[in-house]
Design a protein around this motif. Sequence first.
Motif, PDB file in Angstrom:
ATOM      1  N   THR A 167      11.041   8.647 -20.398  1.00  0.00           N
ATOM      2  CA  THR A 167      11.305   9.146 -21.447  1.00  0.00           C
ATOM      3  C   THR A 167      10.061  10.292 -21.717  1.00  0.00           C
ATOM      4  O   THR A 167       8.683  10.083 -22.347  1.00  0.00           O
ATOM      5  CB  THR A 167      11.014   8.439 -22.841  1.00  0.00           C
ATOM      6  N   TRP A 222      14.682   9.863 -18.227  1.00  0.00           N
ATOM      7  CA  TRP A 222      15.104   9.626 -16.549  1.00  0.00           C
ATOM      8  C   TRP A 222      14.355   8.835 -15.790  1.00  0.00           C
ATOM      9  O   TRP A 222      13.683   7.473 -15.639  1.00  0.00           O
ATOM     10  CB  TRP A 222      13.335  10.943 -16.484  1.00  0.00           C
ATOM     11  N   THR A 242       6.084  14.923 -16.237  1.00  0.00           N
ATOM     12  CA  THR A 242       6.946  13.936 -16.382  1.00  0.00           C
ATOM     13  C   THR A 242       6.585  12.303 -15.787  1.00  0.00           C
ATOM     14  O   THR A 242       6.347  11.587 -16.334  1.00  0.00           O
ATOM     15  CB  THR A 242       8.199  14.149 -15.907  1.00  0.00           C
ATOM     16  N   SER A 259      18.885  11.821 -15.607  1.00  0.00           N
ATOM     17  CA  SER A 259      18.433  12.290 -16.865  1.00  0.00           C
ATOM     18  C   SER A 259      19.493  12.228 -17.856  1.00  0.00           C
ATOM     19  O   SER A 259      20.791  12.330 -17.398  1.00  0.00           O
ATOM     20  CB  SER A 259      17.561  13.710 -17.066  1.00  0.00           C
ATOM     21  N   GLN A 276      20.675  19.903 -14.594  1.00  0.00           N
ATOM     22  CA  GLN A 276      19.154  19.036 -14.673  1.00  0.00           C
ATOM     23  C   GLN A 276      18.388  19.650 -15.322  1.00  0.00           C
ATOM     24  O   GLN A 276      18.236  20.640 -14.153  1.00  0.00           O
ATOM     25  CB  GLN A 276      19.373  18.724 -13.105  1.00  0.00           C
TER      26      GLN A 276
END
Length: 303
Positions: free
Chosen positions: A194, A226, A170, A241, A157
Motif C-alpha cells: 500500500t 497495489w 512503490t 491497483s 492506472q
Amino acid sequence: MRRIIATLTGATMAALIVPTLVTVAPASAKAVRTTQATAADPVSALKRQFRTHRGVKLAENTKIVGEGKKNRAIFTRRSGVLEFGRTGLVASDLTTKFSLPLPDSDELKGLFTPSRTLSLKGVSYTSGGVFAESMPEGKKWLRTPGDTLSLVSAVQQIISTVEPGTLRTTLAHTRAKRPGGTWDGTRTTVHSGTITLAELFKVSPAVRTLLGRKPTGRSATLPVTWKIYLGSDQLVRRVVSSYTESTRGLNSTELTYVNDTRYTGWGTKVTIKAPPADQVADFDELIGDTTQPEDPIGEIFKG
C-alpha cells in the motif's frame, strides 16, 4: 474543463537503439557480481529499456464502482503502445473505450465516446472522444498542449511503473511476495503493498499532472493498494491497483477504482508521429457548445 479532457485522454509509445556488440576481456568476479545485482533490480531493468524507438505494449481494464444502492459500474478498456527515449517515456498511442451503466443517457454517452490519443513532444492529439461532434469540417484531431506526458487519468492506472522513481518507491512499500503465475510468457513474482496518494504525488510526474496540486488532508493519506508482477527478467508484466475516493459534497457518494494493467512485448519497435497538420484543430476552432459537466464520472453515480 481542459484539465478534465487532458486527464480523460492518455498517451504512450516506445523505441530502442540496439547497442553495438564488442569483444571484451573476461569480467572479474566483482564485476560479475555487480552485473548480477543490476540484473536483479527492477528499476535498472526498466532503465535498460529506455532506448530510441523501442517500447512496450499496454492493455488495461478499469472498473469504477459506486457505493450502496447506486453501485453502478463503469468499465473502461485502454490499449496501445508506449515509446521510450534515452531518458524514459517520450510518446504514446492509446485508444480508450467505455462501457456505461446509463444507456439511455445521450448526454453522458457523448462524454464517454471511444477516443484515440497520440502524445509526443509536449502535445496530445485526440480523435473521437468528448469533442468529436464539435470538430470543424475536415478536421479529425484535437490538439491539447501539455508540459508532461501522462499515463494517468481518473479512469486509468494511477501507479505508472514505467517511471523509475514511481517503480522504486512503490516496491519499497512491499509487504508480501509470492509466485504470480505466467504473464507475457514469463513466470512472475507478485509484490503487494500500500502507498499513499501523497507519496505517489512526490515521486510520480504522471500523478502530479493528474492532480495539479499537492494533496492535503484526507486526500494526502488516501491509501492505494497495489500488486506488481515482475518477470524473471525483473520487468513489470502486470499492475493491479485500487483506491476509494470520497466525493461527498459533490454528489454524496464514494467511488472505488480498480485498475488492471498488462505490459507485453518489451523492446517492441515503435515510432509515433503527429497526425497530418491539415487534420488538426485547436480548442478555439471548435464549433457549437463545448461546455461539459465538471464531474462527468460523478454525474453517473449521482443521487
